[in-house]
Write an enzyme that holds these catalytic residues in place. Structure first.
Site, mmCIF file in Angstrom:
data_model
loop_
_atom_site.group_PDB
_atom_site.id
_atom_site.type_symbol
_atom_site.label_atom_id
_atom_site.label_comp_id
_atom_site.label_asym_id
_atom_site.label_seq_id
_atom_site.Cartn_x
_atom_site.Cartn_y
_atom_site.Cartn_z
ATOM 1 N N HIS A 1 0.856 -1.187 0.000
ATOM 2 C CA HIS A 1 0.000 0.000 0.000
ATOM 3 C C HIS A 1 0.883 1.224 0.000
ATOM 4 O O HIS A 1 1.944 1.215 0.622
ATOM 5 C CB HIS A 1 -0.901 0.002 1.248
ATOM 6 C CG HIS A 1 -2.055 0.928 1.120
ATOM 7 N ND1 HIS A 1 -1.962 2.258 1.425
ATOM 8 C CD2 HIS A 1 -3.319 0.710 0.688
ATOM 9 C CE1 HIS A 1 -3.134 2.823 1.189
ATOM 10 N NE2 HIS A 1 -3.973 1.920 0.736
ATOM 11 N N ASP B 1 -7.957 -5.718 0.427
ATOM 12 C CA ASP B 1 -8.436 -6.532 -0.689
ATOM 13 C C ASP B 1 -8.028 -7.989 -0.592
ATOM 14 O O ASP B 1 -8.557 -8.835 -1.304
ATOM 15 C CB ASP B 1 -7.919 -5.953 -2.008
ATOM 16 C CG ASP B 1 -8.597 -4.642 -2.301
ATOM 17 O OD1 ASP B 1 -9.773 -4.519 -1.945
ATOM 18 O OD2 ASP B 1 -7.947 -3.750 -2.863
HETATM 19 N N1 ACO Z 1 4.031 -7.585 -4.714
HETATM 20 C C1 ACO Z 1 5.376 -7.587 -4.917
HETATM 21 N N2 ACO Z 1 6.154 -6.506 -4.803
HETATM 22 C C2 ACO Z 1 5.564 -5.354 -4.472
HETATM 23 C C3 ACO Z 1 4.170 -5.267 -4.238
HETATM 24 C C4 ACO Z 1 3.407 -6.444 -4.373
HETATM 25 N N3 ACO Z 1 2.088 -6.409 -4.176
HETATM 26 N N4 ACO Z 1 3.854 -3.994 -3.925
HETATM 27 C C5 ACO Z 1 5.003 -3.309 -3.948
HETATM 28 N N5 ACO Z 1 6.041 -4.141 -4.271
HETATM 29 C C6 ACO Z 1 7.458 -3.784 -4.342
HETATM 30 C C7 ACO Z 1 7.793 -2.989 -5.605
HETATM 31 O O1 ACO Z 1 8.144 -3.821 -6.672
HETATM 32 C C8 ACO Z 1 8.934 -2.133 -5.122
HETATM 33 O O2 ACO Z 1 10.088 -2.939 -5.072
HETATM 34 P P1 ACO Z 1 11.537 -2.302 -5.407
HETATM 35 O O3 ACO Z 1 11.786 -1.276 -4.338
HETATM 36 O O4 ACO Z 1 12.476 -3.456 -5.345
HETATM 37 O O5 ACO Z 1 11.413 -1.695 -6.774
HETATM 38 C C9 ACO Z 1 8.564 -1.810 -3.674
HETATM 39 O O6 ACO Z 1 7.743 -2.907 -3.251
HETATM 40 C C10 ACO Z 1 7.811 -0.503 -3.509
HETATM 41 O O7 ACO Z 1 6.647 -0.558 -4.309
HETATM 42 P P2 ACO Z 1 6.005 0.641 -5.094
HETATM 43 O O8 ACO Z 1 5.364 0.109 -6.330
HETATM 44 O O9 ACO Z 1 7.013 1.748 -5.250
HETATM 45 O O10 ACO Z 1 4.901 1.107 -4.067
HETATM 46 P P3 ACO Z 1 3.704 2.057 -4.400
HETATM 47 O O11 ACO Z 1 3.406 2.778 -3.150
HETATM 48 O O12 ACO Z 1 3.962 2.869 -5.614
HETATM 49 O O13 ACO Z 1 2.523 1.028 -4.772
HETATM 50 C C11 ACO Z 1 0.650 -0.376 -4.653
HETATM 51 C C12 ACO Z 1 1.505 0.677 -3.931
HETATM 52 C C13 ACO Z 1 0.230 0.141 -6.046
HETATM 53 C C14 ACO Z 1 -0.617 -0.636 -3.838
HETATM 54 C C15 ACO Z 1 1.488 -1.659 -4.806
HETATM 55 O O14 ACO Z 1 1.870 -2.135 -3.529
HETATM 56 C C16 ACO Z 1 0.720 -2.761 -5.548
HETATM 57 O O15 ACO Z 1 0.682 -2.739 -6.777
HETATM 58 N N6 ACO Z 1 0.091 -3.734 -4.805
HETATM 59 C C17 ACO Z 1 -0.689 -4.773 -5.429
HETATM 60 C C18 ACO Z 1 -2.037 -4.226 -5.852
HETATM 61 C C19 ACO Z 1 -2.947 -3.981 -4.676
HETATM 62 O O16 ACO Z 1 -3.135 -4.834 -3.826
HETATM 63 N N7 ACO Z 1 -3.555 -2.783 -4.679
HETATM 64 C C20 ACO Z 1 -4.553 -2.442 -3.646
HETATM 65 C C21 ACO Z 1 -4.171 -1.174 -2.967
HETATM 66 S S1 ACO Z 1 -5.288 -0.923 -1.628
HETATM 67 C C22 ACO Z 1 -6.705 -0.356 -2.325
HETATM 68 O O17 ACO Z 1 -6.750 0.264 -3.353
HETATM 69 C C23 ACO Z 1 -7.918 -0.662 -1.593
#
Ligand code: ACO
Length: 431
Positions: free
Chosen positions: A313, A371
């Site tokens: 998140h 979720d």
């Molecule tokens: N699985 C694996 N790796 C992940 C995940 C994940 N779900 N989420 C983040 N990471 C990793 C990224 O690859 C990144 O790694 P790195 O530093 O080696 O490049 C690091 O964690 C940071 O992630 P970001 O993408 O920079 O985090 P951001 O804050 O931009 O994204 C998000 C947040 C979009 C929610 C992301 O965690 C994601 O895509 N999660 C899966 C989708 C999801 O569950 N979304 C629901 C959000 S809650 C809602 O809307 C109710």
């Protein structure tokens, strides 16, 4: 906004004069540096794609402490609201700032109930869609179309119009979501039944039919109500910011909320519950718990684009408090339906355990979000996977409206107009 004694000084290495920027304090949470005069004073913009460090507004509605894993609606912890209030109480709280007393509660329930039906002609509009259309495509259209059916509540600068539009949206969303579902499966639409609760009425419109009496199961009713409460608002997330930006042009509330629905659809946002369940089903098909190791390895592989959906998140760097409540609801629902041994639930628990112990997830502070479990609950209730995000939109409508109203009442509100760092070709001539 409360001005802090603290001031920020911005200095430049090229000899340009440094400038002082005011700092404001919030009630809790990080202070903000006021950069509104930055461009006028320096000719420079700030650069912050994804708004990682930018507060785009002031708001008194919802507060999240991502490190603690705390979520407050108007100051009340989500755990207490989930335990002691129902969804319509929560709507009242988000819209008006206080929980209702007994009379306000009864009046508000009656008001919402009076608006649950939709214009009969909306059925004709709905019938123009293909039966296999994604419910979010249908909902984006239906919500936007409300402005064509309710002309008397489209002026955002008229407080009465805004109030009636808010009630209409909250009251009609369950009806529209259920209609989208019934249309897809070829069953007759069910009119709302106003002596039922908000969640009970929705269950009946979804799963009832005109030939039989529908008995609302109180455990499922409570579970659904909780899903609605947990999704009701979440401060300045992507869809809420979309609603604010869209509404900042003065467009009507139905159009602004339709923009929120469209944004929510994406898998990085509201579409994640659908994506999380599809992911669990995929792992299950490939061998279930035994395949978790292989799946987690793929998630960690930099060259794959696989993500653990329902994890991570932007704001929570700790367990999402909504995920904890949802896990408890998941237990209750599966028990009620005799599905304690549901393989997907077992798989989700095993996957969660492994991920929470794995260095990759620990280092990046990736925890389950709401979720991760909400999909399992909805699937157990009988809601098709493609409708999960529609349920989220239904619940979030009140948050979008509360945020839109707050923006319109803010004397500092302006049309949203971000700037850019231009990297294209400088002026050139056509040969
Ligand atoms: N699985 C694996 N790796 C992940 C995940 C994940 N779900 N989420 C983040 N990471 C990793 C990224 O690859 C990144 O790694 P790195 O530093 O080696 O490049 C690091 O964690 C940071 O992630 P970001 O993408 O920079 O985090 P951001 O804050 O931009 O994204 C998000 C947040 C979009 C929610 C992301 O965690 C994601 O895509 N999660 C899966 C989708 C999801 O569950 N979304 C629901 C959000 S809650 C809602 O809307 C109710």
């Amino acid at each position: 906004m409360k001005l802090s004694d603290n001031k920020a000084t911005l200095a430049f290495s090229n000899g340009s004069p440094s400038i002082e920027l005011p700092v404001y304090q919030g009630a809790v949470g990080p202070d903000v540096i006021d950069i509104r005069k930055l461009y006028a004073q320096t000719g420079m913009f700030t650069y912050d794609p994804g708004f990682l460090s930018t507060a785009a507004c002031q708001s008194a509605i919802t507060y999240i402490d991502g490190d603690k894993g705390e979520l407050l609606y108007r100051g009340y912890p989500i755990e207490q609201l989930a335990e002691k209030c129902d969804y319509l109480d929560t709507c009242y709280l988000l819209l008006k700032g206080e929980l209702p007393d007994a009379k306000q509660r009864a009046d508000f329930h009656k008001l919402v109930t009076n608006h649950t039906m939709v214009h009969e002609q909306m059925q004709l509009f709905l019938r123009g869609f293909r039966r296999d259309a994604h419910p979010m495509a249908v909902l984006t259209g239906l919500v936007g179309a409300l402005s064509a059916f309710y002309h008397d509540s489209t002026d955002v600068h008229n407080a009465e119009h805004r109030e009636i539009a808010a009630i209409r949206l909250i009251a009609k969303m369950p009806t529209l979501v259920a209609m989208a579902y019934k249309y897809g499966v070829g069953q007759p639409f069910m009119y709302p039944k106003n002596d039922l609760s908000y969640a009970g009425n929705f269950l009946r419109m979804m799963f009832g039919n005109p030939c039989e009496e529908y008995q609302v199961n109180p455990v499922l009713e409570k579970a659904l109500d909780r899903i609605f409460i947990l999704h009701a608002d979440h401060e300045q997330n992507a869809s809420t910011s979309t609603v604010r930006l869209c509404g900042s042009s003065g467009t009507n509330p139905f159009a602004a909320i339709a923009a929120g629905v469209a944004c929510l659809w994406g898998p990085a946002h509201g579409g994640a519950n659908e994506a999380a369940l599809n992911m669990l089903e995929d792992i299950q098909r490939q061998g279930g718990v035994a395949k978790i190791g292989e799946f987690v390895a793929k998630v960690k592989d930099k060259n794959s684009s696989v993500k653990l959906m329902g994890f991570g998140h932007r704001v929570y760097k700790n367990y999402d408090p909504r995920a904890k409540l949802m896990q408890q609801t998941c237990d209750d629902v599966l028990q009620e339906l005799g599905l304690q041994n549901d393989p997907l639930f077992a798989l989700a628990k095993a996957l969660e355990k492994i991920a929470l112990e794995d260095d990759y997830f620990v280092q990046r502070k990736l925890y389950p979000n709401v979720d991760f479990y909400s999909g399992i609950v909805q699937r157990a209730i009988g809601i098709p996977v493609s409708l999960f995000t529609g349920i989220f939109a239904l619940a979030r409508t009140v948050g979008w409206i509360a945020q839109l109203d707050e923006m319109l009442a803010d004397p500092e509100y302006k049309i949203g107009r971000p700037r850019q760092l231009y990297t294209g070709s400088p002026r050139r001539d056509v040969a």
